[in-house]
Design a protein around this motif. Structure first.
Motif, PDB file in Angstrom:
ATOM      1  N   VAL A 231       0.727  -1.048   0.112  1.00 54.08           N
ATOM      2  CA  VAL A 231      -0.087  -0.015  -0.063  1.00 54.08           C
ATOM      3  C   VAL A 231       0.869   1.259  -0.054  1.00 54.08           C
ATOM      4  O   VAL A 231       0.555   2.310  -0.771  1.00 54.08           O
ATOM      5  N   VAL A 232       1.907   1.128   0.716  1.00 56.67           N
ATOM      6  CA  VAL A 232       2.982   2.288   0.783  1.00 56.67           C
ATOM      7  C   VAL A 232       3.638   2.842  -0.750  1.00 56.67           C
ATOM      8  O   VAL A 232       3.259   3.932  -1.144  1.00 56.67           O
ATOM      9  N   GLY A 233       3.981   1.488  -1.391  1.00 56.52           N
ATOM     10  CA  GLY A 233       4.488   1.786  -2.589  1.00 56.52           C
ATOM     11  C   GLY A 233       3.326   2.387  -3.550  1.00 56.52           C
ATOM     12  O   GLY A 233       3.418   3.157  -4.520  1.00 56.52           O
ATOM     13  N   ASP A 234       2.016   1.859  -3.399  1.00 59.73           N
ATOM     14  CA  ASP A 234       1.036   2.189  -4.255  1.00 59.73           C
ATOM     15  C   ASP A 234       0.426   3.698  -4.221  1.00 59.73           C
ATOM     16  O   ASP A 234       0.030   4.410  -4.975  1.00 59.73           O
ATOM     17  N   PHE A 235       0.313   4.212  -2.567  1.00 55.11           N
ATOM     18  CA  PHE A 235      -0.218   5.534  -2.361  1.00 55.11           C
ATOM     19  C   PHE A 235       0.394   6.565  -1.895  1.00 55.11           C
ATOM     20  O   PHE A 235       0.167   7.545  -2.111  1.00 55.11           O
ATOM     21  N   CYS A 236       1.732   6.278  -1.448  1.00 51.52           N
ATOM     22  CA  CYS A 236       2.412   7.074  -0.805  1.00 51.52           C
ATOM     23  C   CYS A 236       3.668   7.833  -1.652  1.00 51.52           C
ATOM     24  O   CYS A 236       4.239   7.222  -2.368  1.00 51.52           O
ATOM     25  N   ASP A 237       4.141   9.130  -1.348  1.00 55.03           N
ATOM     26  CA  ASP A 237       5.151   9.632  -2.010  1.00 55.03           C
ATOM     27  C   ASP A 237       6.416   9.282  -1.216  1.00 55.03           C
ATOM     28  O   ASP A 237       7.368   8.853  -1.940  1.00 55.03           O
ATOM     29  N   ARG A 238       6.432   9.473   0.129  1.00 54.59           N
ATOM     30  CA  ARG A 238       7.633   9.180   0.958  1.00 54.59           C
ATOM     31  C   ARG A 238       7.356   8.231   1.988  1.00 54.59           C
ATOM     32  O   ARG A 238       5.964   7.837   2.350  1.00 54.59           O
ATOM     33  N   ALA A 239       8.108   7.344   2.674  1.00 57.14           N
ATOM     34  CA  ALA A 239       8.006   6.225   3.731  1.00 57.14           C
ATOM     35  C   ALA A 239       8.863   6.722   4.811  1.00 57.14           C
ATOM     36  O   ALA A 239      10.227   6.888   4.602  1.00 57.14           O
ATOM     37  N   VAL A 240       8.484   6.577   5.982  1.00 58.76           N
ATOM     38  CA  VAL A 240       9.339   6.700   7.213  1.00 58.76           C
ATOM     39  C   VAL A 240       9.248   5.164   7.873  1.00 58.76           C
ATOM     40  O   VAL A 240       8.172   4.814   8.234  1.00 58.76           O
ATOM     41  N   VAL A 241      10.111   4.547   7.928  1.00 58.74           N
ATOM     42  CA  VAL A 241      10.158   3.132   8.162  1.00 58.74           C
ATOM     43  C   VAL A 241      10.680   3.206   9.965  1.00 58.74           C
ATOM     44  O   VAL A 241      11.872   3.740  10.129  1.00 58.74           O
ATOM     45  N   MET A 242       9.689   2.494  10.560  1.00 57.33           N
ATOM     46  CA  MET A 242      10.118   2.351  12.158  1.00 57.33           C
ATOM     47  C   MET A 242      10.322   1.030  12.553  1.00 57.33           C
ATOM     48  O   MET A 242       9.607  -0.027  12.166  1.00 57.33           O
ATOM     49  N   TYR A 243      11.014   0.978  13.549  1.00 60.15           N
ATOM     50  CA  TYR A 243      11.360  -0.515  14.263  1.00 60.15           C
ATOM     51  C   TYR A 243      11.813  -0.250  15.418  1.00 60.15           C
ATOM     52  O   TYR A 243      12.642   0.724  15.939  1.00 60.15           O
ATOM     53  N   ALA A 244      11.156  -0.882  16.509  1.00 61.87           N
ATOM     54  CA  ALA A 244      11.434  -0.861  17.990  1.00 61.87           C
ATOM     55  C   ALA A 244      11.553   0.659  18.481  1.00 61.87           C
ATOM     56  O   ALA A 244      12.456   1.091  19.116  1.00 61.87           O
ATOM     57  N   GLY A 245      10.529   1.607  18.022  1.00 60.06           N
ATOM     58  CA  GLY A 245      10.438   2.888  18.746  1.00 60.06           C
ATOM     59  C   GLY A 245      11.417   3.792  17.888  1.00 60.06           C
ATOM     60  O   GLY A 245      11.506   5.033  18.262  1.00 60.06           O
ATOM     61  N   ASP A 246      12.078   3.474  16.821  1.00 62.83           N
ATOM     62  CA  ASP A 246      12.964   4.241  16.109  1.00 62.83           C
ATOM     63  C   ASP A 246      12.545   4.513  14.807  1.00 62.83           C
ATOM     64  O   ASP A 246      12.173   3.427  13.962  1.00 62.83           O
ATOM     65  N   VAL A 247      12.867   5.634  14.030  1.00 64.62           N
ATOM     66  CA  VAL A 247      12.970   5.620  12.749  1.00 64.62           C
ATOM     67  C   VAL A 247      14.141   5.181  12.112  1.00 64.62           C
ATOM     68  O   VAL A 247      15.337   5.390  12.622  1.00 64.62           O
ATOM     69  N   VAL A 248      14.151   3.917  11.298  1.00 66.26           N
ATOM     70  CA  VAL A 248      15.570   3.323  10.673  1.00 66.26           C
ATOM     71  C   VAL A 248      15.548   3.799   9.178  1.00 66.26           C
ATOM     72  O   VAL A 248      16.796   3.766   8.962  1.00 66.26           O
ATOM     73  N   GLU A 249      14.655   4.392   8.726  1.00 65.58           N
ATOM     74  CA  GLU A 249      14.909   4.607   7.192  1.00 65.58           C
ATOM     75  C   GLU A 249      14.052   5.619   6.850  1.00 65.58           C
ATOM     76  O   GLU A 249      12.695   5.367   7.011  1.00 65.58           O
ATOM     77  N   THR A 250      14.190   6.628   6.091  1.00 65.76           N
ATOM     78  CA  THR A 250      13.377   7.580   5.281  1.00 65.76           C
ATOM     79  C   THR A 250      13.834   7.671   4.125  1.00 65.76           C
ATOM     80  O   THR A 250      14.757   7.838   3.888  1.00 65.76           O
TER      81      THR A 250
END
Lengths: 335, 313
Positions: A231-250
């Motif tokens: 859904v992210v790839g289909d709908f969004c422009d950018r993505a903020v990936v979170m893991y264990a309370g952290d942003v790991v990748e933007t």
């Protein structure tokens, strides 16, 4: 480019206007008498007209981040860092002013409209309450506006629906009512928390089409919280990936879903069945418990690329690759 | 395909009052294969799962399990038959008894069906089952609440295997799990099937998961099978308009004219199933005949079949 480079400048061109900006946002909850961090150092921004995904598995802190932005964190929670909405710091506002700001500038779409909407109030009453309170409309003007909004989101016979109750509607129709309600006060930011997760695929497609249309028509900034990378790839422009309370990748949504740099993001993609039948590669182990996060990189115990260096917590900026919280990011593109 | 069917249904129908939840479902699941049942909510797929296990009684139709007529069984005979058919449920939090230790959960079905000579043997088998699903023997003396969702689903799988069943019915077994855990469970279920040769009826709304798991697939809509066939035929050349719409609604599918939605409206209520073809109210190709005549299954080769008037032309 860092998401923080875009500072909010009121009156700047609408193209690049930053609506939401989180900087080192953290939420801690009191557990057994001391504050335990649930999210830490969450930084990202959402511009007008842009859809940004906050993506991760259960317990990564995405919904907690959303509730902090909405000003609705759990009782006793301590929210730290900075949060700006349309250039204004909101964490210091009085509860009353915060509520007024949220009511007029933020719209919410929740996963389960059946619990987010009131079960025993007529739909018209719920919609007009919001319109009267936030926009100061009269009851009859609000009713007219509510009918227009329902029509806009593709609900047939809006006047009849306004007289009815939520339980009389199907899941897809309820979500349309939620969308109408979220947009009713002409917000600049819409936060959608797993808005299509409870829906069947054919209805999900309809609701995503509607949200895209609304996003363009109302030119809102959208924060889209989801666990679903497709859904992210289909709908969004950018993505903020979170893991264990952290942003790991933007990164851009295309990058995150096709050529991610953080091993966790790569792991998420490899774990989802694609059209091929080759054996899935699960991420070993499980998400660490809140309060029991590893000292260094929180993903290191599950990561095949981890080395001694990972005992030091990687920063989001200043590690080998910008916007990737990893000492050993993936650099080659895979398909 | 050539293997004889372990489970076969003919004209399986279930009504709840005047709601016809499942109508005329014919299934044939070859021994040792995984058969996928896909459909949206309200398609009747979970009702089919419960019917074939006789957890609920069909209104009409036949169910055969190997040589046995399942509908004719009663009492003790039915109970003995149940050893051969087990179920894995969606919610690993609701399907395990919270007051029983994992050890009790794994040894009870063995005692009920008279497996193992004594408690020690049953317990040893419980530990072996845990090892097979990737849990330590120490888990035997713990309670379900001490485990994560993925671990609980592993326990549920171990419990299903405890009676050495020939058929496992899995109803949305990974829908409640996060993707990284989901992959672990799907791999485990594939390994388990390869190891034991168990036949599996796999029910899911997730088309990608079904594609990964199943050899044969049936697509249900409003209580009926619209199309069925081997995996590659269903995914590469779907013939029924509903299957086509379902597959192209999966996020990430190509969008024509920028739109995702291929179907208008929603699945009608089972109270008022449309006349003729049940799908016609949402079908982009519906014409007059669809309103008056129920389409029959058309044979399309390699075991693929679809019920649609368009295939007459």
């Amino acid at each position: 480019m860092s998401p923080l480079d875009m500072t909010a400048a009121p009156g700047a061109g609408t193209e690049t206007k930053v609506v939401l900006e989180a900087e080192n946002l953290g939420v801690a909850l009191p557990i057994d008498g001391k504050y335990v961090p649930i999210t830490t150092d969450v930084s990202f921004s959402v511009r007008r007209g842009e859809a940004v995904a906050l993506v991760g598995e259960s317990g990564c802190g995405k919904s907690m981040t959303a509730s902090a932005i909405m000003g609705l964190p759990p009782r006793g929670a301590k929210v730290t860092g900075r949060l700006r909405i349309n250039g204004r710091d909101v964490l210091d506002l009085s509860p009353k002013r915060r509520r007024a700001l949220c009511g007029s500038e933020i719209g919410f779409i929740f996963q389960e409209p059946m619990t987010a909407l009131h079960p025993t109030l007529r739909i018209g009453r719920q919609m007009t309450d919001t319109l009267c309170h936030n926009l100061g409309l009269s009851r009859s003007a609000a009713m007219t506006r509510a009918a227009e909004l329902l029509d806009l989101v593709g609900i047939p016979r809006p006047k009849d629906i306004l007289k009815g109750y939520v339980h009389q509607l199907s899941g897809g129709m309820r979500q349309r009512v939620m969308i109408a309600l979220a947009l009713s006060c002409d917000p600049s930011l819409v936060i959608a928390d797993e808005p299509t997760t409870a829906l069947d695929v054919t209805i999900q497609a309809q609701v995503l089409d509607l949200m895209e249309k609304m996003r363009r028509e109302f030119d809102v900034a959208m924060l889209f919280i989801t666990h679903d990378l497709e859904v992210v790839g289909d709908f969004c422009d950018r993505a903020v990936v979170m893991y264990a309370g952290d942003v790991v990748e933007t990164a851009t949504a295309a990058e995150v879903t096709r050529a991610p740099h953080h091993p966790y993001t790569r792991g998420l993609i490899d774990a989802v069945p694609g059209t091929g039948l080759e054996r899935l590669v699960p991420i070993g182990g499980s998400v660490p418990q809140i309060g029991a996060w590893p000292e260094g990189c929180r993903f290191a115990p599950r990561c095949s690329r981890a080395t001694e260096k990972c005992a030091i917590r990687p920063p989001l900026e200043g590690a080998p690759m910008p916007d990737v919280r990893c000492w050993h990011p993936l650099t080659e593109e895979r398909t | 395909m050539s293997a004889p069917a372990l489970l076969e249904t003919k004209g399986l129908t279930k009504s709840f009052g005047n709601v016809k939840a499942v109508r005329d479902v014919d299934l044939s699941i070859p021994r040792g294969s995984t058969f996928g049942l896909v459909g949206e909510s309200g398609s009747g797929k979970s009702t089919v799962a419960r019917l074939v296990l006789r957890l609920i009684e069909p209104t009409s139709g036949e169910i055969r399990f190997g040589e046995t007529d399942l509908r004719a069984l009663k009492g003790d005979k039915l109970r003995r038959q149940r050893r051969k058919m087990q179920m894995i449920f969606q919610d690993p939090f609701g399907s395990l008894n919270l007051r029983m230790t994992v050890g009790e959960t794994l040894t009870e079905p063995q005692s009920v069906h008279g497996l193992g000579r004594n408690d020690a043997e049953r317990r040893a088998r419980g530990e072996a089952l845990l090892a097979e699903v990737g849990l330590p023997a120490a888990a035997m003396d713990r309670f379900p609440h001490e485990f994560s969702g993925g671990q609980r689903q592993r326990i549920a799988i171990a419990r299903a295997l405890a009676t050495e069943p020939e058929l496992i019915v899995a109803d949305e077994p990974v829908s409640a799990l996060d993707v990284s855990v989901q992959a672990q469970i799907l791999n485990l279920m594939r390994d388990m099937q390869a190891e034991h040769g168990t036949t599996m009826l796999f029910i899911s709304h997730d088309l990608r998961v079904v594609q990964y798991m199943c050899d044969q697939i049936a697509v249900m809509y409003l209580g009926e099978i619209m199309e069925r066939g081997p995996r590659h035929r269903i995914y590469e050349m779907p013939q029924h308009p509903y299957t086509q719409a379902l597959l192209s609604s999966v996020p990430g599918s190509p969008k024509e004219d920028g739109k995702r939605a291929k179907l208008k409206g929603e699945i009608p209520s089972a109270h008022s199933v449309p006349s003729g073809c049940a799908f016609r109210t949402r079908c982009p190709h519906a014409f007059d005949r669809c309103k008056v005549e129920v389409p029959v299954m058309h044979q399309l080769g390699e075991g693929q079949e679809a019920a649609c008037h368009l295939l007459d032309r």
